[in-house]
Design an enzyme around this catalytic site. Structure first.
Site, short mmCIF file in Angstrom:
data_model
loop_
_atom_site.label_atom_id
_atom_site.label_comp_id
_atom_site.label_asym_id
_atom_site.label_seq_id
_atom_site.Cartn_x
_atom_site.Cartn_y
_atom_site.Cartn_z
N TYR A 71 0.85 -1.20 0.00
CA TYR A 71 0.00 0.00 0.00
C TYR A 71 0.89 1.26 0.00
O TYR A 71 1.87 1.33 0.74
CB TYR A 71 -0.92 -0.04 1.22
CG TYR A 71 -1.67 1.24 1.47
CD1 TYR A 71 -2.55 1.74 0.52
CD2 TYR A 71 -1.50 1.96 2.65
CE1 TYR A 71 -3.24 2.92 0.73
CE2 TYR A 71 -2.18 3.14 2.88
CZ TYR A 71 -3.04 3.62 1.91
OH TYR A 71 -3.70 4.80 2.13
N ASP B 259 -0.32 -7.84 6.38
CA ASP B 259 -1.42 -6.88 6.26
C ASP B 259 -2.57 -7.63 5.57
O ASP B 259 -2.52 -7.91 4.38
CB ASP B 259 -0.96 -5.66 5.44
CG ASP B 259 -2.04 -4.60 5.32
OD1 ASP B 259 -3.23 -4.94 5.45
OD2 ASP B 259 -1.71 -3.43 5.06
N LYS C 291 -11.76 -0.79 6.24
CA LYS C 291 -12.20 -1.53 5.06
C LYS C 291 -13.23 -2.60 5.46
O LYS C 291 -14.25 -2.27 6.02
CB LYS C 291 -10.98 -2.11 4.35
CG LYS C 291 -9.83 -1.09 4.16
CD LYS C 291 -10.27 0.07 3.28
CE LYS C 291 -9.15 0.97 2.79
NZ LYS C 291 -8.48 1.84 3.72
C1 LIG Z 1 -3.76 -2.70 2.43
C2 LIG Z 1 -3.87 -1.44 3.24
N1 LIG Z 1 -3.19 -1.34 4.39
C3 LIG Z 1 -3.25 -0.23 5.15
C4 LIG Z 1 -4.02 0.85 4.77
C5 LIG Z 1 -4.04 2.10 5.63
O1 LIG Z 1 -5.24 2.16 6.34
P1 LIG Z 1 -5.92 3.52 6.82
O2 LIG Z 1 -6.36 4.26 5.60
O3 LIG Z 1 -7.04 3.07 7.71
O4 LIG Z 1 -4.86 4.28 7.58
C6 LIG Z 1 -4.77 0.79 3.60
C7 LIG Z 1 -5.60 1.92 3.18
O5 LIG Z 1 -6.11 1.98 2.06
C8 LIG Z 1 -4.69 -0.40 2.80
O6 LIG Z 1 -5.36 -0.51 1.64
#
Ligand SMILES: Cc1ncc(COP(=O)(O)O)c(C=O)c1O
Length: 383
Positions: A104, A176, A201
């Site tokens: 990400y 993740d 999500k």
């Molecule tokens: C795979 C993944 N990890 C971490 C995150 C970060 O999360 P947040 O937007 O809640 O900080 C995202 C956000 O889109 C994501 O898609």
């Protein structure tokens, strides 16, 4: 309510960590919207002193998420990025981390722009190839940080194989699991030491909260994360904790529909004459379909497809009526996006090319609407 020790997954999602409220019997854990707690006398309290440190709504969510992912404890943070940041506090200056190259963008930004200032080293590797992980390991490698499937090209990493590599070298494996959700993929059962989610999500699932969680398997990691949660203070609020708790109750049924809609859209698009290529782990054309069948239970709601040019991708995104053009994923409503100019605009063009993230790629987060309506919408947008 007493959760049987052999309760199955959907039952765990609904009941784990949930007790009727002690004061009223309310079946839903209340939102304890308070900053402090009155103590009966000096040194005598009910286990709650100050709300950064302890909050009953957050504690209920954390117990729920620890059970869902099969860890010993979970800690909820203000965002997915805050959860990832908390994990990196387990590292010390001079340590090295092997990271999925197509991670990400926000994770890459945190590692590359912030944590390298503290003398942490990161190697970005195609973790779908275990031999490249082996080659990247160094004597100071303390952590493997893996995202599977990746966004938006849905490349998979073999979690069990990667856990073996990590264990042999004394490094922690962090997964993740945001993109898959715990219904689709259970990294701890495959050998991961730590799991993170952006609860923003699928776990929350209703596009109305930003949050994150870390699930730990080792008591010493749990103790450190609890310490960091209080020391650094990036906690999830009581209201957001309550929203995510509401979300996890329906996680199993929502994911079943996300999976079904992801598959229906992937199958429709793969027969459409204007679509060059569809990327979805559930399609036999996906290069890692065999691994997907082994490692995932259902193939998720995320898919990408190539329409041949930037102009065609722009037209599809602009012409959809039921789907919404928006970043993020995992909500009940279907979202469409153009990764090259939206979520991945900050990724340098040559890196985008290297991972197959072309300007003609469109990404969909399939919601839980009737799939026939979604197909109708795509058909008219592509016409
Ligand atoms: C795979 C993944 N990890 C971490 C995150 C970060 O999360 P947040 O937007 O809640 O900080 C995202 C956000 O889109 C994501 O898609």
């Amino acid at each position: 309510m007493k959760l049987p020790p052999d309760a199955r997954f959907p039952t765990i999602c609904i009941h784990a960590g949930q007790m009727p409220d002690a004061a009223t019997g309310a079946i839903i854990t209340p939102i304890y919207q308070t900053s402090t707690y009155v103590q009966e006398e000096l040194g005598k309290h009910k286990g709650f002193e100050y709300a950064r440190t302890q909050n009953p709504t957050r504690a209920a969510l954390e117990a729920n998420l620890a059970a869902i992912e099969g860890g010993v404890a979970a800690y909820a943070f203000a965002s997915g990025m805050a959860a990832i940041d908390a994990i990196t506090t387990m590292l010390e200056a001079g340590d090295h981390v092997v990271v999925t190259d197509n991670t990400y963008g926000g994770t890459f930004r945190l590692f590359d722009k912030v944590l390298t200032r503290y003398k942490l080293e990161f190697s970005y590797v195609d973790t779908s190839r275990p031999e490249l992980i082996e080659q990247a390991m160094r004597p100071n490698t303390k952590m493997l940080f893996v995202e599977t499937p990746t966004n938006p090209v849905l490349r998979l990493t073999d979690i069990a194989r990667t856990a073996d590599i990590a264990r042999a070298r004394g490094a922690r494996l962090v997964v993740d699991n945001t993109f898959a959700s715990p219904v689709v993929q259970r990294p701890i059962a495959l050998g991961a030491d730590l799991v993170i989610h952006s609860t923003t999500k699928y776990l929350n699932g209703h596009s109305d909260s930003v949050g994150g969680v870390v699930i730990a398997t080792r008591p010493e990691d749990a103790a450190w994360l609890q310490f960091i949660q209080n020391a650094a203070g990036a906690i999830l609020s009581p209201f957001d904790s309550w929203l995510v708790l509401r979300g996890t109750k329906t996680l199993t049924v929502r994911m079943a529909q996300h999976n079904a809609n992801g598959m229906a859209l992937a199958e429709f698009l793969s027969t459409h004459p204007k679509v060059r290529h569809v990327i979805y782990p559930g399609l036999p054309s996906h290069p890692q379909h065999a691994l997907a069948k082994r490692q995932m239970h259902g193939f998720g709601g995320m898919l990408s497809f190539d329409v041949g040019s930037f102009e065609a991708a722009r037209d599809v995104c602009n012409r959809v009526r039921l789907m919404s053009l928006a970043e993020s994923l995992g909500g009940v409503e279907t979202l469409i996006s153009h990764p090259a100019t939206m979520t991945h605009a900050s990724v340098p063009a040559e890196r985008r090319q290297a991972i197959g993230l072309t300007d003609s790629l469109v990404r969909i987060s399939a919601g839980i609407e009737d799939p026939a309506d979604l197909i109708d919408d795509l058909r008219q947008a592509l016409a």
